[in-house]
Scaffold this motif. Structure first.
Motif, mmCIF file in Angstrom:
data_model
loop_
_atom_site.group_PDB
_atom_site.id
_atom_site.type_symbol
_atom_site.label_atom_id
_atom_site.label_comp_id
_atom_site.label_asym_id
_atom_site.label_seq_id
_atom_site.Cartn_x
_atom_site.Cartn_y
_atom_site.Cartn_z
ATOM 1 N N GLU A 115 0.832 -1.208 0.000
ATOM 2 C CA GLU A 115 0.000 0.000 0.000
ATOM 3 C C GLU A 115 0.869 1.261 0.000
ATOM 4 O O GLU A 115 0.611 2.212 -0.766
ATOM 5 C CB GLU A 115 -0.907 -0.017 1.230
ATOM 6 N N LEU B 275 -5.261 -2.365 -3.915
ATOM 7 C CA LEU B 275 -4.320 -1.384 -3.363
ATOM 8 C C LEU B 275 -3.605 -0.603 -4.468
ATOM 9 O O LEU B 275 -3.163 0.538 -4.251
ATOM 10 C CB LEU B 275 -3.280 -2.078 -2.481
ATOM 11 N N CYS C 36 -4.395 3.321 -5.642
ATOM 12 C CA CYS C 36 -4.293 4.203 -4.486
ATOM 13 C C CYS C 36 -4.795 5.601 -4.852
ATOM 14 O O CYS C 36 -4.459 6.157 -5.884
ATOM 15 C CB CYS C 36 -2.841 4.284 -4.020
#
Length: 266
Positions: free
Chosen positions: A211, A262, A265
């Protein structure tokens, strides 16, 4: 009338004394079984890991898959007023590390001192009655998976270990509290150690590192990106269920799906 009131008072006092006596006996029983078990546990701890596991009555079930041959068993053994909690790290069915924790029950200061005296034969207990964990093979929990050189940086050890919580998320629970492993991660994460954390035995740490990478791409060099992208593809090829917390719900999702999400983002 006065006689009736007098009898009623006597009955009430008698009932109160009986209740108080019962409570005192239960308290004595709890203290006795708690302190007796600490002695039993100390002997087992000093004998062998096998004996310790037998004393804690650890069942050979409900282990959580961490990937790469590692599993984590988390539970505890309740006694009287006290519980000995354990986290056991397995590699290919062999115990390579464990962590034992407990706390002194919320009792009178006299009883707390008694518990402290007994627990101090096995654990370290400070003046505030806080009990420090016991670790076995902690270096096995802290060191990275194969594929990267081990760093001599103690600041990374706690978040590298599966004992810091293997649940991935940010805020969790009804009160939406910042998760402890997220706190630890946010304190130490940077572009220089992101790839290293991708080799953690803790699946939550690996995902937090993915992440961070996707959300901070401009902080990484092209060389770093190439190496990290290769590692992320390796993680995606390992089909495993990872526990995640969203709001007040903890559920599971496949690693590959989480990583794919993820990547977007925002």
């Amino acid at each position: 009338m006065k006689k009736t009131i007098y009898i009623s008072i006597l009955l009430t006092l008698g009932s109160w004394n009986f209740s108080f006596s019962q409570k005192t006996e239960v308290e004595k029983y709890y203290v006795r079984v708690d302190t007796s078990f600490v002695s039993e546990l100390k002997l087992a701890y000093e004998t062998s890991t096998e004996e310790l596991i037998k004393t804690l009555k650890v069942k050979n079930d409900k282990r959580e898959d961490l990937g790469f041959g590692y599993q984590l068993k988390q539970s505890g053994k309740g006694i009287g007023s006290m519980t000995i909690n354990y986290q056991i790290l397995y590699y290919k069915n062999e115990i390579v590390s464990y962590r034992l924790t407990t706390h002194i029950p919320d009792k009178s200061k006299r009883l707390k001192k008694l518990y402290k005296e007994k627990l101090s034969t096995l654990f370290k207990v400070n003046e505030d009655f806080k009990v420090e964990p016991i670790y076995f093979g902690i270096e096995n929990a802290n060191e990275p998976l194969s594929g990267i050189a081990k760093r001599k940086n103690n600041n990374l050890n706690e978040i590298m270990s599966p004992f810091s919580s293997i649940i991935f998320g940010t805020y969790c629970g009804e009160s939406m509290t910042l998760m402890n492993n997220r706190k630890l991660f946010d304190k130490i994460i940077e572009s220089d150690n992101c790839e290293y954390l991708l080799y953690s035995k803790n699946p939550a740490t690996r995902l937090m590192s993915v992440e961070f990478y996707y959300c901070n791409l401009t902080e990484f060099s092209d060389v770093q990106k190439k190496s990290i992208n290769t590692r992320i593809e390796e993680l995606k090829r390992k089909p495993m269920l990872t526990r995640i917390c969203s709001g007040c719900i903890i559920n599971g999702n496949m690693t590959e799906k989480i990583i794919t999400e993820l990547k977007n983002c925002s």
